[in-house]
Write a protein that holds these residues in place. Structure first.
Motif, PDB file in Angstrom:
ATOM      1  N   ASP A   6       8.020  33.693  63.875  1.00 47.10           N
ATOM      2  CA  ASP A   6       7.736  35.494  64.519  1.00 47.10           C
ATOM      3  C   ASP A   6       7.093  36.063  64.391  1.00 47.10           C
ATOM      4  O   ASP A   6       6.578  36.915  64.722  1.00 47.10           O
ATOM      5  CB  ASP A   6       9.463  35.571  63.424  1.00 47.10           C
ATOM      6  CG  ASP A   6       9.935  37.046  64.324  1.00 47.10           C
ATOM      7  OD1 ASP A   6      10.038  37.087  65.366  1.00 47.10           O
ATOM      8  OD2 ASP A   6      10.024  37.849  63.165  1.00 47.10           O
ATOM      9  N   THR A  11       9.555  24.532  55.810  1.00 44.02           N
ATOM     10  CA  THR A  11       8.829  25.153  55.498  1.00 44.02           C
ATOM     11  C   THR A  11       7.157  25.085  54.975  1.00 44.02           C
ATOM     12  O   THR A  11       7.499  24.041  55.554  1.00 44.02           O
ATOM     13  CB  THR A  11       9.571  25.974  53.578  1.00 44.02           C
ATOM     14  OG1 THR A  11       9.107  24.883  53.041  1.00 44.02           O
ATOM     15  CG2 THR A  11      11.204  26.312  54.451  1.00 44.02           C
ATOM     16  N   ASP A  51      10.782  29.119  60.953  1.00 44.48           N
ATOM     17  CA  ASP A  51      10.762  30.589  61.736  1.00 44.48           C
ATOM     18  C   ASP A  51      10.816  31.901  61.701  1.00 44.48           C
ATOM     19  O   ASP A  51      10.336  32.122  62.519  1.00 44.48           O
ATOM     20  CB  ASP A  51      12.222  30.468  61.547  1.00 44.48           C
ATOM     21  CG  ASP A  51      13.750  29.439  62.795  1.00 44.48           C
ATOM     22  OD1 ASP A  51      12.823  29.131  63.538  1.00 44.48           O
ATOM     23  OD2 ASP A  51      14.334  29.216  62.308  1.00 44.48           O
ATOM     24  N   PHE A  52      10.154  32.588  60.160  1.00 45.28           N
ATOM     25  CA  PHE A  52       9.343  33.216  59.890  1.00 45.28           C
ATOM     26  C   PHE A  52       8.240  32.785  60.333  1.00 45.28           C
ATOM     27  O   PHE A  52       8.181  34.354  60.920  1.00 45.28           O
ATOM     28  CB  PHE A  52       9.999  33.695  58.221  1.00 45.28           C
ATOM     29  CG  PHE A  52       9.988  35.171  58.311  1.00 45.28           C
ATOM     30  CD1 PHE A  52      10.236  35.704  57.534  1.00 45.28           C
ATOM     31  CD2 PHE A  52       8.306  35.416  57.337  1.00 45.28           C
ATOM     32  CE1 PHE A  52       9.769  37.475  57.584  1.00 45.28           C
ATOM     33  CE2 PHE A  52       8.058  36.715  57.056  1.00 45.28           C
ATOM     34  CZ  PHE A  52       8.894  37.433  57.245  1.00 45.28           C
ATOM     35  N   SER A 106       9.010  37.603  52.863  1.00 47.74           N
ATOM     36  CA  SER A 106       9.790  36.813  52.895  1.00 47.74           C
ATOM     37  C   SER A 106      10.820  36.731  52.596  1.00 47.74           C
ATOM     38  O   SER A 106      12.364  36.748  52.260  1.00 47.74           O
ATOM     39  CB  SER A 106      10.148  35.545  53.635  1.00 47.74           C
ATOM     40  OG  SER A 106       9.154  34.842  52.553  1.00 47.74           O
ATOM     41  N   ILE A 123       7.427  30.041  53.212  1.00 48.19           N
ATOM     42  CA  ILE A 123       7.791  30.607  54.572  1.00 48.19           C
ATOM     43  C   ILE A 123       8.706  30.038  55.580  1.00 48.19           C
ATOM     44  O   ILE A 123       7.971  28.294  55.273  1.00 48.19           O
ATOM     45  CB  ILE A 123       6.502  30.564  55.060  1.00 48.19           C
ATOM     46  CG1 ILE A 123       5.780  32.047  54.270  1.00 48.19           C
ATOM     47  CG2 ILE A 123       6.760  31.808  56.611  1.00 48.19           C
ATOM     48  CD1 ILE A 123       4.320  32.321  54.700  1.00 48.19           C
ATOM     49  N   SER A 124       9.240  29.835  56.186  1.00 49.68           N
ATOM     50  CA  SER A 124      10.110  29.042  56.534  1.00 49.68           C
ATOM     51  C   SER A 124       9.316  29.138  57.977  1.00 49.68           C
ATOM     52  O   SER A 124       8.573  30.034  58.134  1.00 49.68           O
ATOM     53  CB  SER A 124      11.192  29.431  56.748  1.00 49.68           C
ATOM     54  OG  SER A 124      11.706  30.805  57.911  1.00 49.68           O
TER      55      SER A 124
END
Length: 119
Positions: A77, A25, A73-74, A65, A70-71
């Motif tokens: 993306d 993250t 992946d997020f 989110s 924030i991950s």
């Protein structure tokens, strides 16, 4: 599609290399460092992203989110979705959605206000 997968991998590799706490993250402090790092800015520029306001971007991503961090992946993306300039249809869609939300909030506000009149 292949280009997206390569861009995502490139960004993930750079983020992973900078993930000193190994959480997968990004915190605000890490995000500031990431946006100022030449390796990441090079990848972001290749994606067509120019992060002018890192604080606003981080706040928007955290809000979307629902987390304070924030991950990867997020973030990846979101970066892939934010590539390139906004088109007129993008702006019109945003305006339309904002108007719909405002109308809905007005109806809710009137409904709730009416409930207090009967107390």
């Amino acid at each position: 599609r292949k280009a997206d997968m390569k861009d995502a991998k490139d960004l993930r590799d750079v983020l992973a290399a900078m993930d000193v706490d190994c959480t997968g993250t990004v915190s605000w402090t890490e995000f500031q460092a990431i946006t100022n790092d030449g390796r990441v800015s090079g990848v972001l520029e290749a994606l067509g992203l120019d992060i002018k306001d890192a604080a606003l971007m981080f706040e928007m991503l955290c809000d979307a989110s629902g987390d304070e961090e924030i991950s990867f992946d997020f973030l990846i993306d979101a970066c892939l979705k934010m590539r390139g300039p906004a088109t007129s249809i993008d702006l019109q869609a945003l305006s339309y959605k904002t108007d719909r939300i405002n109308r809905h909030l007005d109806r809710v506000s009137k409904s709730v206000g009416g409930m207090f009149l009967h107390l």
